[in-house]
Write an enzyme that holds these catalytic residues in place. Structure first.
Site, PDB file in Angstrom:
ATOM      1  CD  GLU A   1      -9.846   3.431   6.166  1.00 22.01           C
ATOM      2  OE1 GLU A   1      -9.267   3.563   6.184  1.00 22.01           O
ATOM      3  OE2 GLU A   1     -10.482   5.251   6.060  1.00 22.01           O
TER       4      GLU A   1
ATOM      5  N   GLY B   1      -9.529   0.827   0.198  1.00 20.97           N
ATOM      6  CA  GLY B   1      -8.313   1.110  -1.067  1.00 20.97           C
ATOM      7  C   GLY B   1      -8.658   1.238  -1.468  1.00 20.97           C
TER       8      GLY B   1
ATOM      9  CB  THR C   1      -7.798   6.901  -1.411  1.00 13.91           C
ATOM     10  OG1 THR C   1      -8.344   7.338  -0.417  1.00 13.91           O
ATOM     11  CG2 THR C   1      -6.314   8.102  -1.294  1.00 13.91           C
TER      12      THR C   1
ATOM     13  CE  LYS D   1     -13.154  10.566  -1.811  1.00 17.27           C
ATOM     14  NZ  LYS D   1     -12.575   9.923  -0.555  1.00 17.27           N
TER      15      LYS D   1
ATOM     16  CG  ASP E   1      -9.592  10.156   1.365  1.00 20.28           C
ATOM     17  OD1 ASP E   1      -8.468   8.953   2.262  1.00 20.28           O
ATOM     18  OD2 ASP E   1     -10.435   9.250   1.015  1.00 20.28           O
TER      19      ASP E   1
ATOM     20  CD  GLU F   1     -10.398   8.130  -3.318  1.00 16.15           C
ATOM     21  OE1 GLU F   1     -10.947   7.583  -1.493  1.00 16.15           O
ATOM     22  OE2 GLU F   1      -9.661   8.379  -3.888  1.00 16.15           O
ATOM     23  N   GLY F   2     -14.967   7.153  -4.879  1.00 18.06           N
ATOM     24  CA  GLY F   2     -15.828   7.358  -3.686  1.00 18.06           C
ATOM     25  C   GLY F   2     -15.574   8.072  -2.948  1.00 18.06           C
TER      26      GLY F   2
ATOM     27  N   PRO G   1      -1.136  -7.093  -3.042  1.00 17.19           N
ATOM     28  CG  PRO G   1       0.775  -7.852  -3.537  1.00 17.19           C
ATOM     29  CD  PRO G   1      -0.257  -6.979  -3.763  1.00 17.19           C
TER      30      PRO G   1
ATOM     31  CG  LEU H   1       0.579  -0.710   1.110  1.00 20.76           C
ATOM     32  CD1 LEU H   1      -0.157   0.392   1.659  1.00 20.76           C
ATOM     33  CD2 LEU H   1       0.903  -0.676  -1.006  1.00 20.76           C
TER      34      LEU H   1
END
Length: 239
Positions: A15, A17, A19, A40, A58, A119-120, A208, A210
């Protein structure tokens, strides 16, 4: 499998960022005329879509960024229902996450693309099974790594430990991205400056927090507008 082109996106934690950044990278590479797909190795946590399909936030984000229709391609070989450490959920379901299975699935996606954004899941050393972890997978695919640092208290230590783990595996960090979470951290600029001084890789930008209208709600992917917002705040250096 032929040599891969693209990036492996890892993070300092879950969690933070990954994705959002992965989707943004797909958009930026597609703007360059490249055929890019996301992938993934494993996801944990699902929800029911409007038509009753089992979905993952994701994967749906990667699908949106990759301009794929629902069900067009399998972007992940292991989709686990509960949001917890994948090897534990898999064990509870009588499943063993196999690195060979992941590599075979990745090979199929590679045939459909010029570039891959892989993406891990969780952090860099999250276990996949009793013997292997995500770092082993990263070594097998040998893509340059983009490190996403979730900007919160403790992120300096997490980032530097992750950098050390990546270097220990003999892998290259292509760059790192600072991602502000729902609440902007105290001394944000100073924390970014400290990380710039200590991470031995290019700083690719700061996303920044969102805007409220673009923030993701539970059981839904990021919108294309949110991915575009993130993409505007990062640079990309092709390898």
């Amino acid at each position: 499998m032929t040599k891969l082109s693209g990036f492996f996106v890892t993070g300092t934690d879950t969690e933070v960022g990954k994705t959002l950044v992965s989707g943004a990278l797909i958009l930026k590479l597609r703007e360059q005329g490249k055929k890019v797909l996301g992938f993934k190795p494993v996801v944990a946590g699902t929800y029911r879509g409007a038509n009753g399909d089992v979905l993952n936030e994701d994967l749906e984000t990667l699908r949106i960024a990759s301009q794929l229709a629902e069900g067009q391609l399998e972007l992940c070989p292991y989709i686990l229902d509960l949001p917890a450490a994948p090897h534990l959920i898999a064990a509870n379901q009588g499943i063993t996450i196999e690195l060979n299975t992941i590599m075979q699935a990745l090979s199929q996606i590679q045939k459909q693309s010029d570039y891959l954004i892989v993406e891990g899941a969780g952090g860099f050393l999250i276990p996949l099974n009793n013997d292997e972890d995500l770092g082993d997978f990263a070594q097998q695919i040998n893509l340059p790594i983009i490190l996403v640092v979730g900007m919160k208290l403790g992120c300096i230590n997490h980032a530097l430990l992750t950098q050390e783990a990546i270097k220990t595996r003999g892998l290259k960090i292509a760059g790192w991205i600072a991602n502000s979470l729902a609440t902007e951290m105290l001394l944000l600029i100073e924390n970014i400056a400290t990380l710039q001084a200590r991470i031995d890789a290019p700083f690719l930008g700061h996303i920044p927090t969102l805007p409220k209208a673009l923030q993701k709600v539970d059981n839904s992917p990021y919108s294309i507008e949110a991915l575009r917002f993130a993409a505007e705040h990062i640079q990309i250096r092709n390898h």
